[in-house]
Design an enzyme around this catalytic site. Structure first.
Site, PDB file in Angstrom:
ATOM      1  N   LYS A  13      26.356  -4.219 -14.635  1.00 45.24           N
ATOM      2  CA  LYS A  13      27.336  -5.134 -15.240  1.00 45.24           C
ATOM      3  C   LYS A  13      27.862  -6.120 -14.196  1.00 45.24           C
ATOM      4  O   LYS A  13      27.893  -7.327 -14.424  1.00 45.24           O
ATOM      5  CB  LYS A  13      28.519  -4.350 -15.850  1.00 45.24           C
ATOM      6  CG  LYS A  13      28.127  -3.353 -16.923  1.00 45.24           C
ATOM      7  CD  LYS A  13      29.331  -2.633 -17.520  1.00 45.24           C
ATOM      8  CE  LYS A  13      30.117  -1.775 -16.553  1.00 45.24           C
ATOM      9  NZ  LYS A  13      29.373  -0.600 -16.032  1.00 45.24           N
ATOM     10  N   ARG A  88      36.688  -0.452 -22.806  1.00 46.18           N
ATOM     11  CA  ARG A  88      35.963   0.805 -22.649  1.00 46.18           C
ATOM     12  C   ARG A  88      36.366   1.823 -23.705  1.00 46.18           C
ATOM     13  O   ARG A  88      35.848   2.940 -23.714  1.00 46.18           O
ATOM     14  CB  ARG A  88      36.318   1.399 -21.293  1.00 46.18           C
ATOM     15  CG  ARG A  88      35.241   1.272 -20.244  1.00 46.18           C
ATOM     16  CD  ARG A  88      35.915   1.630 -18.943  1.00 46.18           C
ATOM     17  NE  ARG A  88      35.041   2.162 -17.977  1.00 46.18           N
ATOM     18  CZ  ARG A  88      34.608   1.465 -16.918  1.00 46.18           C
ATOM     19  NH1 ARG A  88      34.906   0.209 -16.774  1.00 46.18           N
ATOM     20  NH2 ARG A  88      33.873   2.056 -16.023  1.00 46.18           N
ATOM     21  N   ARG A 127      24.249   2.321  -3.964  1.00 47.60           N
ATOM     22  CA  ARG A 127      25.009   1.061  -3.892  1.00 47.60           C
ATOM     23  C   ARG A 127      25.799   0.939  -2.585  1.00 47.60           C
ATOM     24  O   ARG A 127      26.462   1.877  -2.161  1.00 47.60           O
ATOM     25  CB  ARG A 127      25.989   0.985  -5.069  1.00 47.60           C
ATOM     26  CG  ARG A 127      26.947  -0.209  -4.948  1.00 47.60           C
ATOM     27  CD  ARG A 127      27.734  -0.490  -6.181  1.00 47.60           C
ATOM     28  NE  ARG A 127      28.263   0.693  -6.809  1.00 47.60           N
ATOM     29  CZ  ARG A 127      28.632   0.756  -8.083  1.00 47.60           C
ATOM     30  NH1 ARG A 127      28.527  -0.309  -8.855  1.00 47.60           N
ATOM     31  NH2 ARG A 127      29.116   1.867  -8.580  1.00 47.60           N
ATOM     32  N   ARG A 160      31.426   2.950  -2.316  1.00 50.40           N
ATOM     33  CA  ARG A 160      32.630   3.168  -3.116  1.00 50.40           C
ATOM     34  C   ARG A 160      32.992   4.646  -3.158  1.00 50.40           C
ATOM     35  O   ARG A 160      32.108   5.496  -3.260  1.00 50.40           O
ATOM     36  CB  ARG A 160      32.395   2.660  -4.553  1.00 50.40           C
ATOM     37  CG  ARG A 160      33.006   1.284  -4.785  1.00 50.40           C
ATOM     38  CD  ARG A 160      32.588   0.664  -6.070  1.00 50.40           C
ATOM     39  NE  ARG A 160      32.804   1.479  -7.246  1.00 50.40           N
ATOM     40  CZ  ARG A 160      32.513   1.086  -8.489  1.00 50.40           C
ATOM     41  NH1 ARG A 160      32.005  -0.124  -8.677  1.00 50.40           N
ATOM     42  NH2 ARG A 160      32.721   1.864  -9.524  1.00 50.40           N
ATOM     43  N   ARG A 171      31.747  10.183 -14.447  1.00 50.45           N
ATOM     44  CA  ARG A 171      31.888   8.831 -15.023  1.00 50.45           C
ATOM     45  C   ARG A 171      30.897   8.639 -16.165  1.00 50.45           C
ATOM     46  O   ARG A 171      31.231   8.047 -17.201  1.00 50.45           O
ATOM     47  CB  ARG A 171      31.667   7.771 -13.932  1.00 50.45           C
ATOM     48  CG  ARG A 171      32.888   7.583 -13.043  1.00 50.45           C
ATOM     49  CD  ARG A 171      32.550   6.971 -11.702  1.00 50.45           C
ATOM     50  NE  ARG A 171      31.893   5.683 -11.786  1.00 50.45           N
ATOM     51  CZ  ARG A 171      31.150   5.161 -10.814  1.00 50.45           C
ATOM     52  NH1 ARG A 171      30.972   5.828  -9.684  1.00 50.45           N
ATOM     53  NH2 ARG A 171      30.599   3.985 -10.972  1.00 50.45           N
TER      54      ARG A 171
HETATM   55  P1  AP5 Z   1      26.332  -2.751 -10.458  1.00 56.62           P
HETATM   56  O1  AP5 Z   1      26.031  -4.132 -10.881  1.00 56.62           O
HETATM   57  O2  AP5 Z   1      27.328  -2.544  -9.375  1.00 56.62           O
HETATM   58  O3  AP5 Z   1      26.621  -1.831 -11.736  1.00 56.62           O
HETATM   59  P2  AP5 Z   1      27.896  -1.721 -12.693  1.00 56.62           P
HETATM   60  O4  AP5 Z   1      27.409  -1.640 -14.091  1.00 56.62           O
HETATM   61  O5  AP5 Z   1      28.881  -2.786 -12.354  1.00 56.62           O
HETATM   62  O6  AP5 Z   1      28.390  -0.284 -12.273  1.00 56.62           O
HETATM   63  P3  AP5 Z   1      29.841   0.269 -11.893  1.00 56.62           P
HETATM   64  O7  AP5 Z   1      29.603   1.568 -11.181  1.00 56.62           O
HETATM   65  O8  AP5 Z   1      30.655  -0.783 -11.196  1.00 56.62           O
HETATM   66  O9  AP5 Z   1      30.426   0.536 -13.292  1.00 56.62           O
HETATM   67  P4  AP5 Z   1      31.621   1.388 -13.657  1.00 56.62           P
HETATM   68  O10 AP5 Z   1      31.784   0.985 -15.062  1.00 56.62           O
HETATM   69  O11 AP5 Z   1      31.473   2.833 -13.410  1.00 56.62           O
HETATM   70  O12 AP5 Z   1      32.736   0.960 -12.583  1.00 56.62           O
HETATM   71  P5  AP5 Z   1      34.038   0.078 -12.691  1.00 56.62           P
HETATM   72  O13 AP5 Z   1      34.271  -0.553 -11.401  1.00 56.62           O
HETATM   73  O14 AP5 Z   1      33.991  -0.761 -13.923  1.00 56.62           O
HETATM   74  O15 AP5 Z   1      24.931  -2.084  -9.996  1.00 56.62           O
HETATM   75  C1  AP5 Z   1      24.877  -0.755  -9.503  1.00 56.62           C
HETATM   76  C2  AP5 Z   1      23.848  -0.676  -8.365  1.00 56.62           C
HETATM   77  O16 AP5 Z   1      22.546  -0.896  -8.920  1.00 56.62           O
HETATM   78  C3  AP5 Z   1      24.017  -1.736  -7.280  1.00 56.62           C
HETATM   79  O17 AP5 Z   1      23.609  -1.227  -6.035  1.00 56.62           O
HETATM   80  C4  AP5 Z   1      23.077  -2.862  -7.726  1.00 56.62           C
HETATM   81  O18 AP5 Z   1      22.632  -3.586  -6.603  1.00 56.62           O
HETATM   82  C5  AP5 Z   1      21.934  -2.056  -8.368  1.00 56.62           C
HETATM   83  N1  AP5 Z   1      21.292  -2.753  -9.486  1.00 56.62           N
HETATM   84  C6  AP5 Z   1      21.879  -3.523 -10.442  1.00 56.62           C
HETATM   85  N2  AP5 Z   1      20.961  -3.951 -11.330  1.00 56.62           N
HETATM   86  C7  AP5 Z   1      19.774  -3.435 -10.937  1.00 56.62           C
HETATM   87  C8  AP5 Z   1      18.444  -3.532 -11.462  1.00 56.62           C
HETATM   88  N3  AP5 Z   1      18.174  -4.260 -12.572  1.00 56.62           N
HETATM   89  N4  AP5 Z   1      17.456  -2.884 -10.820  1.00 56.62           N
HETATM   90  C9  AP5 Z   1      17.733  -2.146  -9.671  1.00 56.62           C
HETATM   91  N5  AP5 Z   1      18.966  -2.026  -9.131  1.00 56.62           N
HETATM   92  C10 AP5 Z   1      19.977  -2.667  -9.767  1.00 56.62           C
HETATM   93  O19 AP5 Z   1      35.159   1.183 -12.971  1.00 56.62           O
HETATM   94  C11 AP5 Z   1      35.555   2.086 -11.944  1.00 56.62           C
HETATM   95  C12 AP5 Z   1      36.696   2.958 -12.448  1.00 56.62           C
HETATM   96  O20 AP5 Z   1      37.843   2.139 -12.755  1.00 56.62           O
HETATM   97  C13 AP5 Z   1      36.435   3.750 -13.738  1.00 56.62           C
HETATM   98  O21 AP5 Z   1      35.761   4.967 -13.478  1.00 56.62           O
HETATM   99  C14 AP5 Z   1      37.866   3.934 -14.260  1.00 56.62           C
HETATM  100  O22 AP5 Z   1      38.533   4.972 -13.540  1.00 56.62           O
HETATM  101  C15 AP5 Z   1      38.535   2.624 -13.907  1.00 56.62           C
HETATM  102  N6  AP5 Z   1      38.395   1.621 -14.993  1.00 56.62           N
HETATM  103  C16 AP5 Z   1      37.747   0.428 -14.913  1.00 56.62           C
HETATM  104  N7  AP5 Z   1      37.800  -0.210 -16.088  1.00 56.62           N
HETATM  105  C17 AP5 Z   1      38.486   0.586 -16.944  1.00 56.62           C
HETATM  106  C18 AP5 Z   1      38.836   0.478 -18.303  1.00 56.62           C
HETATM  107  N8  AP5 Z   1      38.486  -0.593 -19.044  1.00 56.62           N
HETATM  108  N9  AP5 Z   1      39.531   1.500 -18.866  1.00 56.62           N
HETATM  109  C19 AP5 Z   1      39.902   2.575 -18.148  1.00 56.62           C
HETATM  110  N10 AP5 Z   1      39.581   2.749 -16.849  1.00 56.62           N
HETATM  111  C20 AP5 Z   1      38.880   1.762 -16.238  1.00 56.62           C
HETATM  112 MG    MG Z   2      30.800  -2.781 -11.528  1.00 56.80          MG
END
Ligand code: AP5
Ligand code: MG
Length: 218
Positions: A13, A88, A127, A160, A171
């Site tokens: 994402k 979410r 990552r 992270r 997660r």
């Molecule tokens: P990346 O692009 O970083 O993936 P992502 O989908 O952004 O994954 P996240 O881990 O950031 O998602 P998340 O939803 O768990 O975390 P968030 O920060 O939102 O890619 C991942 C890796 O793969 C990278 O190394 C990239 O280079 C590689 N990659 C990407 N595409 C690729 C491809 N096509 N092929 C190969 N490699 C690839 O949330 C964190 C925490 O915050 C949550 O757990 C929660 O506690 C809180 N939080 C955030 N939002 C909310 C909400 N709306 N409600 C409640 N709690 C929330």
């Molecule tokens: Mg992300």
């Protein structure tokens, strides 16, 4: 145009939102990035979110909703937003809809990125993010040229704190229980496009650009 990127942790994402924002002029709003920034700044919001994030649990709806609505009320978001990691839960989706409606706007497109679980865990484990410029690498798929330095700015790379295997598994579990209902919710509204997120990054980008009807980068 307002776009929601929906998908499990590690789906890509953040990676895709950054490129799409550059290509479309829409503003990238990531709930996770906002929490991490608040934590770095030592604010009350950051401290409140930390306990949930460390365990891989969702931060309570009212906290996330307030933070996002405040962010999108800022003038730079008036022309449209790419939401990454929000909503979410169905409650968050309804709050977003109501807020956009007050400005005669809506969620125009939702892109659901599907990626198998074992690939997600490997992506999360690999990552690495630059402390200075935020560039994201992956030690398995596209490692940085030097072991712990950013190719873009030379900054220090870090992992992270919620990217440990145990937290990542939780997660994913939380995603399946609390976020997957949004797939049917948006499908019912006729706004959902599914993209195979397992493909190469540029192929995923092309599929999203087509789904959003953006001019493709020749
Ligand atoms: P990346 O692009 O970083 O993936 P992502 O989908 O952004 O994954 P996240 O881990 O950031 O998602 P998340 O939803 O768990 O975390 P968030 O920060 O939102 O890619 C991942 C890796 O793969 C990278 O190394 C990239 O280079 C590689 N990659 C990407 N595409 C690729 C491809 N096509 N092929 C190969 N490699 C690839 O949330 C964190 C925490 O915050 C949550 O757990 C929660 O506690 C809180 N939080 C955030 N939002 C909310 C909400 N709306 N409600 C409640 N709690 C929330
Ligand atoms: Mg992300």
């Amino acid at each position: 145009m307002n776009v929601v990127l929906l998908g499990p942790p590690g789906a890509g994402k953040g990676t895709q939102a950054k490129t799409l924002a550059e290509q479309s002029g829409l503003v990238h709003v990531s709930s996770g990035d906002l929490f991490r920034a608040a934590l770095r700044e030592g604010t009350e919001l950051g401290m409140r979110a930390k306990g949930y994030m460390d365990k891989g649990e969702l931060v309570p709806d009212e906290v996330v909703i307030d933070m996002i609505l405040e962010r999108i009320s800022q003038p730079d978001c008036a022309g449209g937003v790419i939401f990454d990691g929000f909503p979410r839960t169905v409650e968050q989706a309804k709050a977003l809809e109501a807020a956009l409606l007050r400005h005669q706007q809506r969620v125009d497109r939702v892109i659901y990125m599907s990626v198998p679980g074992e690939v997600l865990l490997k992506r999360i484990a690999g990552r690495r993010t630059c402390k200075s410029c935020g560039a994201v690498f992956n030690v398995y798929y596209f490692p940085p040229k030097t072991a712990d330095g950013c190719d873009v700015c030379g900054g220090e790379l870090y992992q992270r704190s919620d990217d440990t295997e145990e937290t990542a598994r939780n997660r994913l579990e939380v995603y399946f229980q609390q976020t997957t209902p949004l797939i049917d919710y948006y499908r019912g509204q006729g706004t959902l496009n599914e993209v195979d997120g397992e493909q190469e990054i540029s192929v995923v980008t092309d599929a999203m650009v087509a789904a959003l009807g953006l001019p493709s980068k020749a």
